[in-house]
Scaffold this motif. Sequence first.
Motif, PDB file in Angstrom:
ATOM      1  N   GLU A   3       0.904  -1.163  -0.038  1.00  0.00           N
ATOM      2  CA  GLU A   3      -0.025   0.044   0.000  1.00  0.00           C
ATOM      3  C   GLU A   3       0.860   1.365   0.109  1.00  0.00           C
ATOM      4  O   GLU A   3       0.844   2.056  -0.667  1.00  0.00           O
ATOM      5  CB  GLU A   3      -0.860  -0.130   1.186  1.00  0.00           C
ATOM      6  N   ARG A   4       1.872   1.207   0.750  1.00  0.00           N
ATOM      7  CA  ARG A   4       2.751   2.385   0.890  1.00  0.00           C
ATOM      8  C   ARG A   4       3.727   2.536  -0.146  1.00  0.00           C
ATOM      9  O   ARG A   4       4.270   3.776  -0.482  1.00  0.00           O
ATOM     10  CB  ARG A   4       3.760   2.371   2.079  1.00  0.00           C
ATOM     11  N   LEU A   5       3.995   1.237  -1.016  1.00  0.00           N
ATOM     12  CA  LEU A   5       4.468   1.369  -2.224  1.00  0.00           C
ATOM     13  C   LEU A   5       3.759   2.133  -3.487  1.00  0.00           C
ATOM     14  O   LEU A   5       4.277   2.452  -4.693  1.00  0.00           O
ATOM     15  CB  LEU A   5       5.342   0.161  -2.616  1.00  0.00           C
ATOM     16  N   PRO A  29       2.035   4.908  -4.230  1.00  0.00           N
ATOM     17  CA  PRO A  29       2.380   6.075  -4.930  1.00  0.00           C
ATOM     18  C   PRO A  29       3.542   6.069  -5.797  1.00  0.00           C
ATOM     19  O   PRO A  29       3.616   6.686  -6.983  1.00  0.00           O
ATOM     20  CB  PRO A  29       2.475   7.018  -3.681  1.00  0.00           C
ATOM     21  N   LEU A  30       4.627   5.307  -5.385  1.00  0.00           N
ATOM     22  CA  LEU A  30       5.752   5.114  -6.211  1.00  0.00           C
ATOM     23  C   LEU A  30       5.467   4.331  -7.580  1.00  0.00           C
ATOM     24  O   LEU A  30       6.056   4.972  -8.630  1.00  0.00           O
ATOM     25  CB  LEU A  30       6.872   4.405  -5.510  1.00  0.00           C
ATOM     26  N   GLN A  31       4.550   3.320  -7.479  1.00  0.00           N
ATOM     27  CA  GLN A  31       4.218   2.674  -8.792  1.00  0.00           C
ATOM     28  C   GLN A  31       3.384   3.556  -9.600  1.00  0.00           C
ATOM     29  O   GLN A  31       3.660   3.700 -10.878  1.00  0.00           O
ATOM     30  CB  GLN A  31       3.484   1.351  -8.276  1.00  0.00           C
ATOM     31  N   LEU A  32       2.626   4.426  -8.979  1.00  0.00           N
ATOM     32  CA  LEU A  32       1.718   5.444  -9.709  1.00  0.00           C
ATOM     33  C   LEU A  32       2.657   6.681 -10.558  1.00  0.00           C
ATOM     34  O   LEU A  32       2.167   6.863 -11.447  1.00  0.00           O
ATOM     35  CB  LEU A  32       0.629   6.161  -9.116  1.00  0.00           C
ATOM     36  N   LYS A  33       3.741   6.799  -9.887  1.00  0.00           N
ATOM     37  CA  LYS A  33       4.442   7.967 -10.327  1.00  0.00           C
ATOM     38  C   LYS A  33       5.154   7.455 -11.763  1.00  0.00           C
ATOM     39  O   LYS A  33       5.637   8.086 -12.519  1.00  0.00           O
ATOM     40  CB  LYS A  33       5.520   8.281  -9.223  1.00  0.00           C
ATOM     41  N   PHE A  34       5.825   6.130 -11.504  1.00  0.00           N
ATOM     42  CA  PHE A  34       6.370   5.547 -12.546  1.00  0.00           C
ATOM     43  C   PHE A  34       5.729   4.104 -13.058  1.00  0.00           C
ATOM     44  O   PHE A  34       6.236   2.973 -12.918  1.00  0.00           O
ATOM     45  CB  PHE A  34       7.958   5.074 -12.115  1.00  0.00           C
ATOM     46  N   PRO A  35       4.771   4.439 -13.632  1.00  0.00           N
ATOM     47  CA  PRO A  35       3.693   3.331 -14.028  1.00  0.00           C
ATOM     48  C   PRO A  35       4.444   2.104 -14.851  1.00  0.00           C
ATOM     49  O   PRO A  35       4.488   1.050 -14.794  1.00  0.00           O
ATOM     50  CB  PRO A  35       2.573   3.876 -14.662  1.00  0.00           C
ATOM     51  N   GLU A  36       5.220   2.731 -15.822  1.00  0.00           N
ATOM     52  CA  GLU A  36       5.775   1.781 -16.940  1.00  0.00           C
ATOM     53  C   GLU A  36       7.092   1.294 -16.526  1.00  0.00           C
ATOM     54  O   GLU A  36       7.438   0.151 -16.673  1.00  0.00           O
ATOM     55  CB  GLU A  36       5.880   2.741 -18.279  1.00  0.00           C
ATOM     56  N   GLN A  37       7.898   2.109 -16.002  1.00  0.00           N
ATOM     57  CA  GLN A  37       9.295   1.964 -15.712  1.00  0.00           C
ATOM     58  C   GLN A  37       9.678   1.083 -14.604  1.00  0.00           C
ATOM     59  O   GLN A  37      10.616   0.289 -14.531  1.00  0.00           O
ATOM     60  CB  GLN A  37      10.092   3.024 -15.681  1.00  0.00           C
ATOM     61  N   LEU A  38       8.626   1.109 -13.479  1.00  0.00           N
ATOM     62  CA  LEU A  38       8.912   0.504 -12.192  1.00  0.00           C
ATOM     63  C   LEU A  38       8.372  -0.755 -11.914  1.00  0.00           C
ATOM     64  O   LEU A  38       7.067  -0.916 -12.347  1.00  0.00           O
ATOM     65  CB  LEU A  38       8.586   1.508 -11.246  1.00  0.00           C
ATOM     66  N   ILE A  62       7.705  -3.359  -8.677  1.00  0.00           N
ATOM     67  CA  ILE A  62       7.900  -3.761  -7.380  1.00  0.00           C
ATOM     68  C   ILE A  62       8.331  -5.147  -7.218  1.00  0.00           C
ATOM     69  O   ILE A  62       7.431  -6.166  -7.498  1.00  0.00           O
ATOM     70  CB  ILE A  62       6.707  -3.440  -6.620  1.00  0.00           C
ATOM     71  N   ALA A  63       9.454  -5.477  -6.753  1.00  0.00           N
ATOM     72  CA  ALA A  63       9.903  -7.039  -6.667  1.00  0.00           C
ATOM     73  C   ALA A  63       9.494  -7.661  -5.450  1.00  0.00           C
ATOM     74  O   ALA A  63       9.450  -8.583  -5.228  1.00  0.00           O
ATOM     75  CB  ALA A  63      11.290  -7.164  -6.887  1.00  0.00           C
ATOM     76  N   ALA A  94      11.761  -4.061   1.334  1.00  0.00           N
ATOM     77  CA  ALA A  94      10.961  -3.604  -0.042  1.00  0.00           C
ATOM     78  C   ALA A  94      12.104  -3.426  -1.187  1.00  0.00           C
ATOM     79  O   ALA A  94      13.368  -2.961  -0.729  1.00  0.00           O
ATOM     80  CB  ALA A  94      10.319  -2.194   0.419  1.00  0.00           C
ATOM     81  N   ALA A  95      11.829  -3.814  -2.244  1.00  0.00           N
ATOM     82  CA  ALA A  95      12.686  -3.757  -3.750  1.00  0.00           C
ATOM     83  C   ALA A  95      11.973  -3.308  -4.682  1.00  0.00           C
ATOM     84  O   ALA A  95      11.032  -3.950  -4.747  1.00  0.00           O
ATOM     85  CB  ALA A  95      13.441  -5.098  -3.781  1.00  0.00           C
ATOM     86  N   VAL A  96      12.527  -2.524  -5.388  1.00  0.00           N
ATOM     87  CA  VAL A  96      11.910  -2.314  -6.861  1.00  0.00           C
ATOM     88  C   VAL A  96      13.130  -2.251  -7.886  1.00  0.00           C
ATOM     89  O   VAL A  96      14.429  -1.910  -7.538  1.00  0.00           O
ATOM     90  CB  VAL A  96      11.387  -0.643  -6.564  1.00  0.00           C
ATOM     91  N   VAL A  97      12.597  -2.591  -8.949  1.00  0.00           N
ATOM     92  CA  VAL A  97      13.389  -2.737 -10.108  1.00  0.00           C
ATOM     93  C   VAL A  97      13.232  -1.839 -11.163  1.00  0.00           C
ATOM     94  O   VAL A  97      11.896  -1.410 -11.489  1.00  0.00           O
ATOM     95  CB  VAL A  97      13.386  -4.223 -10.821  1.00  0.00           C
ATOM     96  N   ILE A  98      13.983  -1.081 -11.730  1.00  0.00           N
ATOM     97  CA  ILE A  98      13.872  -0.196 -12.734  1.00  0.00           C
ATOM     98  C   ILE A  98      15.034  -0.248 -13.849  1.00  0.00           C
ATOM     99  O   ILE A  98      16.059  -0.476 -13.550  1.00  0.00           O
ATOM    100  CB  ILE A  98      13.953   1.254 -11.958  1.00  0.00           C
ATOM    101  N   ALA A  99      14.696   0.608 -14.994  1.00  0.00           N
ATOM    102  CA  ALA A  99      15.590   0.640 -15.951  1.00  0.00           C
ATOM    103  C   ALA A  99      16.515   1.831 -15.798  1.00  0.00           C
ATOM    104  O   ALA A  99      16.072   2.842 -15.282  1.00  0.00           O
ATOM    105  CB  ALA A  99      14.953   0.519 -17.297  1.00  0.00           C
ATOM    106  N   PRO A 100      17.585   1.962 -16.461  1.00  0.00           N
ATOM    107  CA  PRO A 100      18.561   3.166 -16.323  1.00  0.00           C
ATOM    108  C   PRO A 100      17.981   4.414 -16.562  1.00  0.00           C
ATOM    109  O   PRO A 100      18.142   5.493 -15.914  1.00  0.00           O
ATOM    110  CB  PRO A 100      19.662   2.804 -16.915  1.00  0.00           C
ATOM    111  N   PRO A 101      17.275   4.686 -17.800  1.00  0.00           N
ATOM    112  CA  PRO A 101      16.644   5.806 -17.967  1.00  0.00           C
ATOM    113  C   PRO A 101      16.035   6.563 -17.101  1.00  0.00           C
ATOM    114  O   PRO A 101      16.072   7.876 -16.808  1.00  0.00           O
ATOM    115  CB  PRO A 101      15.954   5.651 -19.273  1.00  0.00           C
TER     116      PRO A 101
END
Lengths: 164, 155
Positions: free
Chosen positions: B9-11, B13-22, B24-25, B31-38
């Motif tokens: 639940e607390r993560l 907002p982060l998912q909404l901010k980066f819907p495509e690139q992020l 949540i692993a 907690a861990a998130v995976v993202i691409a370099p750009p």
Amino acid sequence: MEVNNQELEKNFITTTVDKFLNIARSNSIWPLSCGLACCSMEMMAAAAARFDLSRFGYEVFRASPRQSDLLIVAGTLTWKMAGPLKRLYDQMPEPKYVIAMGSCANSGGPFADSYSVVPGVSEILPVDVYIPGCPPRPESLIQGMLELKKKIQNPELGRKTSDE
Amino acid sequence: MNDQWLDGERLQPLQLKFPEQLEIAADGAQAAVVIAPPALPALMEELRYGADWQFSMLSNLTAVDYKTYFMVVYHLYSPALRQGIVVKCRCEGENPIVPSVTHWWPAEFQEREVYDLLGVFFTGHGDLRRILMPDDYSGHPLRKDFQAPARAEKR
């Protein structure tokens, strides 16, 4: 004052200047304070009260290579450190001696096949005495320095660095 | 007071901010998130200064060689909010290039170490050179395809 021949024999030795200098050198070696890894702990223990290297006149560990005549390579030598160590050796005035202390300095020890460790300081420096052990006990270091003493007093026992 | 968990639940907002690139692993205790370099700089900016995150400490920076891709791993912690998160930056291919995070945290030495041992190139670092291996060394020893030279060849 009358001195008889018997008394003279007890108090004088006849020798050459070279021999006399070697006796002086071998009894007051000044090692460089240079420790690379865990062997240096044993080196410090050898110099401290319990093992008391100063019994032999070797306790004056110098902080400057300009004042030292012995480099004890105590620990693992990496290729990154090889340059600075060679530079320290080059800064020491002649005559100078090198002791390789412990398996790593002798041959690279357990790291001999590593990408970063020098497989024995003889790769870059002329070594006079090798001390085995991992790490060698302080007694071993003391024995190694006494072997070096023999070598200094009897130069014919070993090749001189200038011969190489 | 114990560390606060970053649950799903607390993560959000982060998912909404980066819907495509992020992605949540993991959530919860670690907690861990995976993202691409750009997208990494924008994410780091948000995590460093966002009111919900305040990750002012970079406690670890390393990388993992998965043979077909590299994962650069950042362990972030927020002393103010007592929460931690792991950011993983996934880079495809043999020559990974990642934006440097030295703008947000003092990561100069850690990035130099990762560059030295794994060959990850950090853009915008400013002083990216070897730190553990000699300057004239070639290769990156912690890569999976690294072959240590045999003893005979070294001499």
